[in-house]
Design a protein around this motif. Structure first.
Motif, PDB file in Angstrom:
ATOM      1  N   VAL A 128      40.852  53.072  43.051  1.00 57.95           N
ATOM      2  CA  VAL A 128      40.675  51.648  42.777  1.00 57.95           C
ATOM      3  C   VAL A 128      40.003  51.510  41.414  1.00 57.95           C
ATOM      4  CG1 VAL A 128      40.477  51.043  45.226  1.00 57.95           C
ATOM      5  CG2 VAL A 128      38.401  51.519  43.890  1.00 57.95           C
ATOM      6  N   GLN A 129      39.946  50.298  40.892  1.00 64.51           N
ATOM      7  CA  GLN A 129      39.250  50.044  39.640  1.00 64.51           C
ATOM      8  C   GLN A 129      37.745  49.938  39.886  1.00 64.51           C
ATOM      9  OE1 GLN A 129      40.614  49.958  36.527  1.00 64.51           O
ATOM     10  NE2 GLN A 129      42.514  50.590  37.586  1.00 64.51           N
ATOM     11  N   PRO A 130      36.916  50.378  38.924  1.00 68.22           N
ATOM     12  CA  PRO A 130      35.463  50.194  39.077  1.00 68.22           C
ATOM     13  C   PRO A 130      35.079  48.750  39.352  1.00 68.22           C
ATOM     14  CG  PRO A 130      35.936  51.659  37.239  1.00 68.22           C
ATOM     15  CD  PRO A 130      37.255  51.120  37.695  1.00 68.22           C
ATOM     16  N   SER A 131      35.824  47.811  38.778  1.00 72.33           N
ATOM     17  CA  SER A 131      35.526  46.400  39.014  1.00 72.33           C
ATOM     18  C   SER A 131      35.701  46.024  40.489  1.00 72.33           C
ATOM     19  CB  SER A 131      36.418  45.515  38.141  1.00 72.33           C
ATOM     20  OG  SER A 131      37.792  45.740  38.429  1.00 72.33           O
ATOM     21  N   SER A 132      36.630  46.699  41.174  1.00 73.55           N
ATOM     22  CA  SER A 132      36.826  46.430  42.600  1.00 73.55           C
ATOM     23  C   SER A 132      35.614  46.883  43.406  1.00 73.55           C
ATOM     24  CB  SER A 132      38.083  47.139  43.111  1.00 73.55           C
ATOM     25  OG  SER A 132      39.242  46.610  42.509  1.00 73.55           O
ATOM     26  N   ILE A 133      35.013  47.996  42.973  1.00 73.94           N
ATOM     27  CA  ILE A 133      33.819  48.490  43.669  1.00 73.94           C
ATOM     28  C   ILE A 133      32.664  47.521  43.463  1.00 73.94           C
ATOM     29  CG2 ILE A 133      32.166  50.383  43.832  1.00 73.94           C
ATOM     30  CD1 ILE A 133      34.368  52.271  42.948  1.00 73.94           C
ATOM     31  N   VAL A 134      32.526  47.005  42.256  1.00 74.38           N
ATOM     32  CA  VAL A 134      31.466  46.028  41.980  1.00 74.38           C
ATOM     33  C   VAL A 134      31.697  44.767  42.808  1.00 74.38           C
ATOM     34  CG1 VAL A 134      30.406  44.580  40.211  1.00 74.38           C
ATOM     35  CG2 VAL A 134      31.055  46.944  39.676  1.00 74.38           C
ATOM     36  N   ARG A 135      32.938  44.309  42.885  1.00 76.93           N
ATOM     37  CA  ARG A 135      33.270  43.145  43.719  1.00 76.93           C
ATOM     38  C   ARG A 135      32.924  43.417  45.176  1.00 76.93           C
ATOM     39  NH1 ARG A 135      39.169  42.417  43.393  1.00 76.93           N
ATOM     40  NH2 ARG A 135      38.802  40.722  44.884  1.00 76.93           N
ATOM     41  N   PHE A 136      33.229  44.619  45.626  1.00 78.90           N
ATOM     42  CA  PHE A 136      32.917  44.995  47.002  1.00 78.90           C
ATOM     43  C   PHE A 136      31.410  44.925  47.245  1.00 78.90           C
ATOM     44  CE2 PHE A 136      31.804  48.079  50.265  1.00 78.90           C
ATOM     45  CZ  PHE A 136      32.732  47.818  51.266  1.00 78.90           C
ATOM     46  N   ALA A 137      30.631  45.492  46.341  1.00 82.06           N
ATOM     47  CA  ALA A 137      29.175  45.477  46.492  1.00 82.06           C
ATOM     48  C   ALA A 137      28.647  44.047  46.535  1.00 82.06           C
ATOM     49  CB  ALA A 137      28.525  46.260  45.351  1.00 82.06           C
ATOM     50  N   LYS A 138      29.144  43.211  45.640  1.00 81.18           N
ATOM     51  CA  LYS A 138      28.680  41.825  45.599  1.00 81.18           C
ATOM     52  C   LYS A 138      29.125  41.036  46.833  1.00 81.18           C
ATOM     53  CE  LYS A 138      28.106  41.462  40.607  1.00 81.18           C
ATOM     54  NZ  LYS A 138      28.476  40.765  39.350  1.00 81.18           N
ATOM     55  N   ALA A 139      30.265  41.411  47.409  1.00 80.13           N
ATOM     56  CA  ALA A 139      30.724  40.752  48.626  1.00 80.13           C
ATOM     57  C   ALA A 139      29.734  40.939  49.765  1.00 80.13           C
ATOM     58  CB  ALA A 139      32.105  41.284  49.035  1.00 80.13           C
ATOM     59  N   PHE A 140      28.977  42.040  49.699  1.00 77.77           N
ATOM     60  CA  PHE A 140      27.981  42.303  50.730  1.00 77.77           C
ATOM     61  C   PHE A 140      26.559  42.063  50.203  1.00 77.77           C
ATOM     62  CE2 PHE A 140      31.719  44.397  52.309  1.00 77.77           C
ATOM     63  CZ  PHE A 140      31.674  44.114  53.666  1.00 77.77           C
ATOM     64  N   SER A 141      26.477  41.173  49.202  1.00 74.41           N
ATOM     65  CA  SER A 141      25.197  40.654  48.688  1.00 74.41           C
ATOM     66  C   SER A 141      24.364  41.658  47.895  1.00 74.41           C
ATOM     67  CB  SER A 141      24.342  40.076  49.833  1.00 74.41           C
ATOM     68  OG  SER A 141      24.922  38.896  50.326  1.00 74.41           O
ATOM     69  N   PHE A 142      24.967  42.737  47.441  1.00 74.73           N
ATOM     70  CA  PHE A 142      24.274  43.626  46.515  1.00 74.73           C
ATOM     71  C   PHE A 142      24.511  43.133  45.093  1.00 74.73           C
ATOM     72  CE2 PHE A 142      25.249  46.372  50.183  1.00 74.73           C
ATOM     73  CZ  PHE A 142      23.974  46.827  50.476  1.00 74.73           C
ATOM     74  N   ASP A 143      23.574  43.448  44.200  1.00 75.61           N
ATOM     75  CA  ASP A 143      23.721  43.035  42.806  1.00 75.61           C
ATOM     76  C   ASP A 143      24.839  43.801  42.107  1.00 75.61           C
ATOM     77  OD1 ASP A 143      21.681  41.218  43.094  1.00 75.61           O
ATOM     78  OD2 ASP A 143      20.135  42.605  42.358  1.00 75.61           O
ATOM     79  N   GLY A 144      25.114  45.000  42.572  1.00 77.03           N
ATOM     80  CA  GLY A 144      26.161  45.815  41.977  1.00 77.03           C
ATOM     81  C   GLY A 144      26.235  47.166  42.659  1.00 77.03           C
ATOM     82  N   PHE A 145      26.977  48.086  42.044  1.00 79.41           N
ATOM     83  CA  PHE A 145      27.201  49.400  42.649  1.00 79.41           C
ATOM     84  C   PHE A 145      25.903  50.165  42.844  1.00 79.41           C
ATOM     85  CE2 PHE A 145      27.769  53.987  41.933  1.00 79.41           C
ATOM     86  CZ  PHE A 145      28.516  54.305  43.067  1.00 79.41           C
ATOM     87  N   THR A 146      25.032  50.162  41.842  1.00 76.09           N
ATOM     88  CA  THR A 146      23.814  50.975  41.905  1.00 76.09           C
ATOM     89  C   THR A 146      22.950  50.596  43.097  1.00 76.09           C
ATOM     90  OG1 THR A 146      23.808  51.255  39.507  1.00 76.09           O
ATOM     91  CG2 THR A 146      21.743  51.678  40.657  1.00 76.09           C
ATOM     92  N   GLU A 147      22.802  49.303  43.330  1.00 71.26           N
ATOM     93  CA  GLU A 147      21.979  48.859  44.458  1.00 71.26           C
ATOM     94  C   GLU A 147      22.625  49.251  45.788  1.00 71.26           C
ATOM     95  OE1 GLU A 147      19.320  44.981  45.310  1.00 71.26           O
ATOM     96  OE2 GLU A 147      21.477  44.602  45.188  1.00 71.26           O
ATOM     97  N   MET A 148      23.939  49.104  45.899  1.00 68.94           N
ATOM     98  CA  MET A 148      24.632  49.511  47.115  1.00 68.94           C
ATOM     99  C   MET A 148      24.560  51.022  47.298  1.00 68.94           C
ATOM    100  SD  MET A 148      28.640  48.954  48.244  1.00 68.94           S
ATOM    101  CE  MET A 148      29.258  50.084  46.991  1.00 68.94           C
ATOM    102  N   GLN A 149      24.671  51.766  46.197  1.00 72.36           N
ATOM    103  CA  GLN A 149      24.643  53.229  46.271  1.00 72.36           C
ATOM    104  C   GLN A 149      23.348  53.728  46.890  1.00 72.36           C
ATOM    105  OE1 GLN A 149      24.323  55.448  42.543  1.00 72.36           O
ATOM    106  NE2 GLN A 149      25.957  56.837  43.249  1.00 72.36           N
TER     107      GLN A 149
END
Length: 287
Positions: free
Chosen positions: A62-83
């Motif tokens: 997938v695109q990195p932007s999709s991962i960021v969208r995924f993280a934000k969909a679950f109320s994280f600020d971005g990938f790093t916070e979800m990670q």
């Protein structure tokens, strides 16, 4: 889109199992690309914990932007916070995860022994995950369902068929009435048309999932038939439609996925059923 996971738990304290439950619950509401990453996230938690967003994106296709969208969909600020949720899970589970994953990718040499090493290491990793992720409660529930069923019907196709074939052989040795729905002559639907309320179906399917198996499990579930599934993800089309679902995660991508862990689970169920039947026999003799 924002699923607001923070409404239920503080995102700074959310545990991996809480995030997993939220992903499974909201899976059908996600766009297709986010569903694709959701499957990857559920099956490759260690990769997300250890790698950069670019590497994770490449692995998940997938695109990195999709991962960021995924993280934000679950109320994280971005990938790093979800990670961080995935990193915390890794540390809490075992300190050897990182070493095991790296070991699986270290040997880039060609040759038969290298191939053997790769499969052996992958099998060890799968068995470790099986021990950690399959609960005693699920095992006990499945054993009770199998030992208490009038008839056991076994459903699988393609690479999963070997698991069903083994269960048919082993359960038959315990004098459990079981039937292998092999679909010979295009009769798969007919073979499962007589499953009754006192019966049990054990269905086995792994990604990309055989459509007819998923359809039959859905149909049986809608008829309130009891189903045990052996699959590979909590968002597998079998999982949510089953009475008991065992999700066995390979953990590491490879062209030929190992069947070691599913076979180990199948053997454990057979031995558990044998012990349960023996206890019932002794109780009958005592009365």
């Amino acid at each position: 889109m924002n699923l607001k996971i923070g409404k239920y738990v503080e995102k700074t304290t959310i545990a991996h199992d809480q995030l997993t439950a939220s992903i499974v619950a909201e899976f059908e509401n996600l766009p297709k690309q986010l569903q694709k990453f959701a499957r990857f996230a559920l099956n490759h938690a260690d990769v997300i914990a250890l790698e950069t967003v670019t590497t994770v994106a490449n692995r998940a296709e997938v695109q990195p932007s999709s991962i960021v969208r995924f993280a934000k969909a679950f109320s994280f600020d971005g990938f790093t916070e979800m990670q961080q949720v995935f990193k915390t899970r890794l540390v809490e589970n075992t300190s050897s995860y990182q070493e095991r994953i790296r070991a699986l990718g270290d040997d880039n040499h060609e040759g038969g022994h290298s191939i053997l090493d790769g499969f052996a290491n992958s099998g060890i990793d799968s068995l470790q995950r099986l021990k950690q992720e399959i609960s005693q409660e699920k095992l006990d529930q499945a054993i009770e369902l199998i030992s208490g069923a009038r008839d056991v019907h076994l459903l699988a196709q393609k690479r999963a068929f070997g698991i069903a074939h083994y269960l048919h052989y082993a359960l038959s040795q315990l004098n459990v009435r079981c039937f292998l729905a092999d679909g010979a002559g295009g009769m798969l639907n007919h073979q499962l048309s007589h499953v009754g309320p006192e019966d049990l179906v054990i269905a086995v399917s792994f990604a990309p999932y055989t459509p007819i198996v998923a359809e039959l499990v859905d149909s049986l579930s809608s008829q309130d038939r009891k189903v045990i599934s052996i699959t590979d993800s909590a968002v597998s089309p079998l999982a949510s439609r089953s009475t008991v679902s065992f999700e066995i995660h390979d953990g590491v991508d490879q062209a030929f996925r190992t069947l070691i862990a599913p076979i180990c689970l199948a053997q454990s169920l057979v031995v558990g059923v044998g012990q349960a039947l023996e206890r019932k026999l002794h109780q009958t003799q005592e009365t």
